[in-house]
Design a protein around this motif. Structure first.
Motif, PDB file in Angstrom:
ATOM      1  N   PRO A  18       3.577 -15.991 -45.821  1.00  0.00           N
ATOM      2  CA  PRO A  18       2.901 -17.189 -45.186  1.00  0.00           C
ATOM      3  C   PRO A  18       1.868 -16.590 -44.199  1.00  0.00           C
ATOM      4  N   LEU A  19       0.649 -17.336 -44.004  1.00  0.00           N
ATOM      5  CA  LEU A  19      -0.224 -17.124 -43.005  1.00  0.00           C
ATOM      6  C   LEU A  19      -0.376 -18.385 -42.105  1.00  0.00           C
ATOM      7  N   LEU A  20      -0.266 -18.032 -40.673  1.00  0.00           N
ATOM      8  CA  LEU A  20      -0.036 -18.955 -39.717  1.00  0.00           C
ATOM      9  C   LEU A  20      -1.214 -19.076 -38.628  1.00  0.00           C
ATOM     10  N   ALA A  21      -2.019 -20.115 -38.717  1.00  0.00           N
ATOM     11  CA  ALA A  21      -3.066 -20.115 -37.625  1.00  0.00           C
ATOM     12  C   ALA A  21      -2.444 -20.888 -36.644  1.00  0.00           C
ATOM     13  N   LEU A  22      -2.684 -20.483 -35.409  1.00  0.00           N
ATOM     14  CA  LEU A  22      -2.414 -21.094 -33.972  1.00  0.00           C
ATOM     15  C   LEU A  22      -3.575 -21.189 -33.284  1.00  0.00           C
ATOM     16  N   ILE A  23      -4.058 -22.775 -33.102  1.00  0.00           N
ATOM     17  CA  ILE A  23      -5.226 -23.110 -32.639  1.00  0.00           C
ATOM     18  C   ILE A  23      -5.155 -24.035 -31.448  1.00  0.00           C
ATOM     19  N   GLY A  24      -5.654 -23.558 -30.378  1.00  0.00           N
ATOM     20  CA  GLY A  24      -5.549 -24.408 -29.025  1.00  0.00           C
ATOM     21  C   GLY A  24      -6.931 -24.662 -28.566  1.00  0.00           C
ATOM     22  N   GLY A  25      -7.100 -25.191 -27.364  1.00  0.00           N
ATOM     23  CA  GLY A  25      -8.277 -25.187 -26.614  1.00  0.00           C
ATOM     24  C   GLY A  25      -8.623 -26.863 -26.269  1.00  0.00           C
ATOM     25  N   ALA A  26      -9.863 -27.173 -25.639  1.00  0.00           N
ATOM     26  CA  ALA A  26      -9.962 -28.310 -25.334  1.00  0.00           C
ATOM     27  C   ALA A  26     -10.107 -29.426 -26.338  1.00  0.00           C
ATOM     28  N   LYS A  27     -11.365 -28.980 -27.005  1.00  0.00           N
ATOM     29  CA  LYS A  27     -11.895 -30.126 -27.855  1.00  0.00           C
ATOM     30  C   LYS A  27     -11.930 -29.870 -29.396  1.00  0.00           C
ATOM     31  N   VAL A  28     -11.553 -30.853 -30.164  1.00  0.00           N
ATOM     32  CA  VAL A  28     -11.624 -30.753 -31.619  1.00  0.00           C
ATOM     33  C   VAL A  28     -13.069 -30.489 -32.023  1.00  0.00           C
ATOM     34  N   SER A  29     -13.951 -31.402 -31.329  1.00  0.00           N
ATOM     35  CA  SER A  29     -15.516 -31.233 -31.799  1.00  0.00           C
ATOM     36  C   SER A  29     -16.058 -30.021 -31.694  1.00  0.00           C
ATOM     37  N   THR A  30     -15.405 -28.998 -30.804  1.00  0.00           N
ATOM     38  CA  THR A  30     -15.966 -27.677 -30.692  1.00  0.00           C
ATOM     39  C   THR A  30     -15.582 -26.610 -31.765  1.00  0.00           C
ATOM     40  N   LYS A  31     -14.385 -27.299 -32.596  1.00  0.00           N
ATOM     41  CA  LYS A  31     -13.754 -26.293 -33.415  1.00  0.00           C
ATOM     42  C   LYS A  31     -13.571 -26.896 -34.651  1.00  0.00           C
ATOM     43  N   VAL A 135      10.079 -21.285 -34.926  1.00  0.00           N
ATOM     44  CA  VAL A 135      10.679 -21.086 -36.355  1.00  0.00           C
ATOM     45  C   VAL A 135       9.631 -20.916 -37.433  1.00  0.00           C
ATOM     46  N   ALA A 136       8.218 -21.305 -37.309  1.00  0.00           N
ATOM     47  CA  ALA A 136       7.167 -21.075 -38.164  1.00  0.00           C
ATOM     48  C   ALA A 136       6.763 -19.506 -38.330  1.00  0.00           C
ATOM     49  N   LEU A 137       6.668 -19.207 -37.074  1.00  0.00           N
ATOM     50  CA  LEU A 137       6.386 -17.751 -36.761  1.00  0.00           C
ATOM     51  C   LEU A 137       7.335 -16.898 -37.264  1.00  0.00           C
ATOM     52  N   ASP A 138       8.689 -17.083 -37.281  1.00  0.00           N
ATOM     53  CA  ASP A 138       9.804 -16.575 -38.085  1.00  0.00           C
ATOM     54  C   ASP A 138       9.562 -16.383 -39.640  1.00  0.00           C
ATOM     55  N   GLU A 139       9.039 -17.436 -39.922  1.00  0.00           N
ATOM     56  CA  GLU A 139       8.894 -17.667 -41.561  1.00  0.00           C
ATOM     57  C   GLU A 139       7.341 -16.768 -41.979  1.00  0.00           C
ATOM     58  N   ALA A 140       6.480 -16.778 -40.903  1.00  0.00           N
ATOM     59  CA  ALA A 140       5.235 -16.268 -41.374  1.00  0.00           C
ATOM     60  C   ALA A 140       5.333 -14.811 -41.239  1.00  0.00           C
ATOM     61  N   ARG A 141       4.204 -14.234 -41.865  1.00  0.00           N
ATOM     62  CA  ARG A 141       4.006 -12.729 -42.178  1.00  0.00           C
ATOM     63  C   ARG A 141       2.690 -12.202 -41.549  1.00  0.00           C
ATOM     64  N   SER A 142       1.826 -13.425 -41.211  1.00  0.00           N
ATOM     65  CA  SER A 142       0.515 -12.962 -40.531  1.00  0.00           C
ATOM     66  C   SER A 142      -0.044 -14.077 -39.707  1.00  0.00           C
ATOM     67  N   LEU A 143      -0.635 -13.634 -38.655  1.00  0.00           N
ATOM     68  CA  LEU A 143      -0.939 -14.878 -37.681  1.00  0.00           C
ATOM     69  C   LEU A 143      -2.385 -14.573 -37.022  1.00  0.00           C
ATOM     70  N   VAL A 144      -2.974 -15.635 -37.291  1.00  0.00           N
ATOM     71  CA  VAL A 144      -4.538 -15.569 -36.372  1.00  0.00           C
ATOM     72  C   VAL A 144      -4.373 -16.669 -35.120  1.00  0.00           C
ATOM     73  N   TRP A 145      -4.760 -16.268 -34.076  1.00  0.00           N
ATOM     74  CA  TRP A 145      -4.318 -17.164 -32.914  1.00  0.00           C
ATOM     75  C   TRP A 145      -5.917 -17.000 -32.202  1.00  0.00           C
ATOM     76  N   ASN A 146      -6.236 -18.459 -31.757  1.00  0.00           N
ATOM     77  CA  ASN A 146      -7.436 -18.635 -31.133  1.00  0.00           C
ATOM     78  C   ASN A 146      -7.071 -20.160 -30.267  1.00  0.00           C
ATOM     79  N   GLY A 147      -6.957 -19.922 -28.877  1.00  0.00           N
ATOM     80  CA  GLY A 147      -6.997 -20.857 -28.058  1.00  0.00           C
ATOM     81  C   GLY A 147      -5.626 -20.996 -27.060  1.00  0.00           C
ATOM     82  N   PRO A 148      -5.474 -21.247 -25.983  1.00  0.00           N
ATOM     83  CA  PRO A 148      -4.019 -21.545 -25.378  1.00  0.00           C
ATOM     84  C   PRO A 148      -3.511 -22.992 -25.818  1.00  0.00           C
ATOM     85  N   LEU A 149      -2.369 -23.063 -25.646  1.00  0.00           N
ATOM     86  CA  LEU A 149      -1.504 -24.318 -26.057  1.00  0.00           C
ATOM     87  C   LEU A 149      -1.523 -25.215 -24.717  1.00  0.00           C
TER      88      LEU A 149
END
Length: 234
Positions: A18-31, A135-149
């Motif tokens: 599985p591929l997991l994307a971890l996305i954070g930051g201030a505004k939904v509108s900008t992303k 737990v989701a990371l344990d199940e994942a095999r790839s990660l892309v991460w953009n933005g603090p939580l």
């Protein structure tokens, strides 16, 4: 450049799943473009930071005085519906750290997402949410991460991001996860946690990394690929 292209391609174009994307930051509108693109690409989308407040609000949750884009509630609901349509599991905070203001030394509380006081601000993810992402990371095999939580620039609201970063680093070191991260705030948060060198690849390309995540063709990359192709045909 070649190393960056290889890392980005492995993470999003031909990922181990599985591929997991971890996305954070201030505004939904900008992303919005990024999120719409990712729900069609990834298996799991975990969202933190203030942008999660907008999605929680769109689901009818109380977010108090938190940073929140109330004017795009319908757009946020459409995004969540699109994720369900494309079989992308979305992880939103189930508990959060709240305070009366964003300041160092302020009194904080960790509360369930359905118990946010109307006069409080959500400033970080809580422990249960950290565990859920782990737990989701344990199940994942790839990660892309953009933005603090969380509001990582102001301790103690850096704890959620740092805890997740340590989990990512542990799995990467163990050879269980290909981890690619990028974006100015993401790099700053990883650096503050002392983990920049522990991920598979950390991009310092800033806005270009975000554009790549959105599925846009980058002119410089396209020129390099074309030049390489021409060289191979000679």
């Amino acid at each position: 450049m070649q190393a960056e292209l290889a890392a980005l391609t492995a993470a999003l174009e031909t990922p181990a799943r599985p591929l997991l994307a971890l996305i954070g930051g201030a505004k939904v509108s900008t992303k919005l473009d990024l999120l719409r693109f990712l729900v069609g690409k990834v298996d799991v989308l975990a969202i933190g930071g203030a942008m999660a407040n907008t999605l929680l609000m769109a689901e009818g949750r109380e977010v108090g005085r938190s940073l929140c884009e109330r004017d795009i509630a319908e757009t946020a609901r459409q995004l969540l519906a699109l994720a369900r349509e494309r079989n992308c599991r979305v992880i939103l905070p189930e508990d959060v750290v709240v305070a009366s203001e964003l300041a160092s030394g302020v009194a904080t509380r960790e509360v369930a997402i359905d118990a946010v006081p109307s006069d409080a601000m959500i400033l970080d993810i809580g422990g249960r949410t950290v565990m859920r992402i782990a737990v989701a990371l344990d199940e994942a095999r790839s990660l892309v991460w953009n933005g603090p939580l969380g509001a990582f620039e102001t301790p103690p609201f850096d704890r959620g991001t740092a805890a997740v970063a340590r989990k990512v680093a542990d799995l990467t070191r163990a050879g269980k996860l290909l981890s690619v991260a990028g974006g100015g705030d993401t790099v700053a948060a990883l650096s503050a946690a002392g983990l920049t060198e522990e991920l598979s690849y950390v991009s310092t390309a800033g806005g270009a990394f975000l554009e790549w995540l959105e599925g846009r063709e980058l002119p410089g990359v396209a020129a390099l690929v074309a030049a390489r192709s021409q060289g191979e045909t000679r």
